[in-house]
Design an enzyme around this catalytic site. Structure first.
Site, mmCIF file in Angstrom:
data_model
loop_
_atom_site.group_PDB
_atom_site.id
_atom_site.type_symbol
_atom_site.label_atom_id
_atom_site.label_comp_id
_atom_site.label_asym_id
_atom_site.label_seq_id
_atom_site.Cartn_x
_atom_site.Cartn_y
_atom_site.Cartn_z
ATOM 1 N N SER A 231 -0.148 11.460 -6.896
ATOM 2 C CA SER A 231 -0.072 10.600 -5.709
ATOM 3 C C SER A 231 -1.167 10.837 -4.680
ATOM 4 C CB SER A 231 1.300 10.760 -5.037
ATOM 5 O OG SER A 231 2.297 10.180 -5.839
ATOM 6 N N LYS B 47 0.597 11.071 6.202
ATOM 7 C CA LYS B 47 1.502 10.286 5.364
ATOM 8 C C LYS B 47 2.911 10.328 5.932
ATOM 9 C CE LYS B 47 2.783 9.979 0.439
ATOM 10 N NZ LYS B 47 2.485 10.535 -0.910
ATOM 11 N N SER C 125 1.330 7.639 -4.575
ATOM 12 C CA SER C 125 2.037 7.073 -3.444
ATOM 13 C C SER C 125 1.314 7.272 -2.108
ATOM 14 C CB SER C 125 3.416 7.734 -3.351
ATOM 15 O OG SER C 125 3.287 9.129 -3.080
#
Length: 463
Positions: free
Chosen positions: A179, A80, A155
């Site tokens: 997330s 990420k 996210s």
């Protein structure tokens, strides 16, 4: 051609050691699939193809020479884009960090490298990992591979999309209010938010010091155990990092559930749950009974209390982190985060302290229940992934996410897919465990996984 990412990581690892395949071949397969599909899905912000091939060639050379770094040696992964990666731009999917090239790896990125993994690139996220979705960012929004007009969840959007699209089997994510688990639920992957402090956050851009957790999104429970094994462990540079021995998760996930007690807090999810999501929960509970577990309904404090506490803490700490940039460059944030920052600026110190005090009470309440139950099972999300044109406020008080309680209390929580709804989208369940008892969480998940046959569900193909 073999679809390498339909194979368990453990099997792929054995194939690399036996010479049935090479890391270069696996990595080339992955890069080809990304090149073909990701222009439509946008899971990656940037693909590090040259770095990936170098990593793969090194892995093959080391294995040939007898240097074996472990089960992840030669396995492709993605990270990420809030994790620092030395020499690779880390932007948090934001205009504010364009051109930011760290000189050192985050601790987790370094641990994956030391395990011999192949870095395919940096994965999309909501801006600064703060909710979403937003279309007014410098990189495209990651889309749900099951249906491209539906939300991935935020996210860790790119991490979930990349695993679901079979670019790879393991991706690193983060979880402040859900997330990891929200995108895992809506994209049909496994995702674990481990116990607070188990995985160090050094070198990862923060959103909330109190609520931030790091963990993997993967194709299976076993893959999650393998990935967490590499990520977990103390780091002195993270003040919240726990001094706790990391057990063998692969062995732990094989433990019998006979006589284990599973609590089901139905009040959390019964009011607004989609019947097909509820059917997946009931199917999972039946699987646990079949495995010998004792399943009982039980009660926790009201869900809205957990959600309110987490929201106040996140907003107060998020504003503290972003206030300088907000004063100087507010208009460079996505519109949705401009609004959040403005609202967050109104949180008072009294609000924040009250939230921390109530949080302590909630931790004690959950721990008292987990003294009786080995794990809890609830919904991850109350519905399947919504259409992108039908989202009001996915992180607000009416959110379908059921993930914030475990962020507020710091308990380990895992989301896993169990069945497809009639609309062709995944449904999931959430397993919450005792602090630092990820092994039992994996064991519960494994028992469900073996009986619901999710692994036989055909993931989507694209033109």
């Amino acid at each position: 051609m073999t679809d390498f990412f339909d194979l368990p990581t453990s099997q792929l690892s054995r194939m690399l050691r036996s010479g049935e395949t090479t890391s270069v071949e696996v990595t080339s397969f992955s890069l080809d699939r990304i090149a073909h599909l990701d222009p439509s899905i946008h899971a990656f912000i940037r693909v590090t193809a040259d770095r990936a091939m170098q990593d793969a060639e090194r892995a093959d050379s080391e294995l040939k020479a007898g240097r074996d770094r472990g089960i992840l040696h030669g396995i492709p992964i993605g990270i990420k884009d809030i994790y620092d990666t030395a020499g690779i731009e880390t932007t948090c999917h934001s205009k504010l960090l364009l051109g930011n090239v760290p000189s050192t790896d985050s601790v987790v990125a370094r641990r994956f490298a030391e395990a011999g993994t192949v870095l395919l690139g940096k994965l999309a996220t909501s801006e600064f990992a703060w909710g979403g979705p937003a279309q007014d960012l410098p990189f495209p929004l990651a889309l749900n591979p099951w249906k491209l007009d539906h939300f991935t969840g935020g996210s860790s959007s790119g991490s979930a999309a990349a695993v679901a699209a079979r670019y790879l089997r393991i991706a690193a994510g983060s979880d402040t209010g859900g997330s990891i688990r929200g995108p895992a639920s809506w994209c049909g992957t496994v995702g674990i938010k481990p116990t607070y402090g188990l995985v160090p956050r050094t070198g990862v851009f923060p959103l909330s010091w109190t609520l931030d957790h790091l963990g993997p999104l993967t194709r299976s429970i076993e893959d999650a155990a393998i990935a967490l094994q590499a990520m977990a462990g103390h780091d002195s540079h993270d003040p919240a990092s726990a001094h706790y021995p990391v057990p063998d998760y692969l062995s732990g996930m094989k433990a019998s559930l006979k006589g284990k007690r599973i609590g089901v807090p139905r009040d959390f999810f019964m009011a607004h749950i989609d019947p097909e999501v509820l059917a997946g929960i009931e199917q999972s509970l039946a699987a646990l009974r079949d495995a010998g577990a004792i399943v009982e309904d039980m009660k926790l404090p009201d869900f809205t209390m957990f959600a309110a506490v987490a929201r106040v803490i996140l907003m107060a700490e998020g504003y503290a982190i972003h206030r300088e940039n907000a004063r100087a460059r507010l208009r460079d944030y996505a519109a949705i985060n401009q609004e959040r920052i403005i609202v967050a600026s109104t949180i008072s110190s009294a609000d924040y302290i009250d939230a921390l005090r109530i949080r302590r009470q909630l931790v004690d309440e959950v721990n008292s229940q987990l003294a009786r139950y080995d794990a809890l099972l609830t919904a991850t999300t109350l519905q399947t992934a919504p259409r992108l044109d039908n989202i009001s406020n996915p992180m607000g008080s009416a959110s379908p996410m059921q993930t914030t309680p475990a962020n507020a209390t710091g308990h380990p929580a895992l989301s896993m897919p169990v069945r497809l709804a009639s609309n062709g989208l995944p449904t999931a369940v959430q397993i919450i465990g005792r602090p630092f008892d990820e092994a039992t969480v994996f064991a519960v998940g494994s028992a469900i996984e073996q009986r619901v046959e999710w692994q036989n569900v055909k993931l989507p193909e694209f033109a």
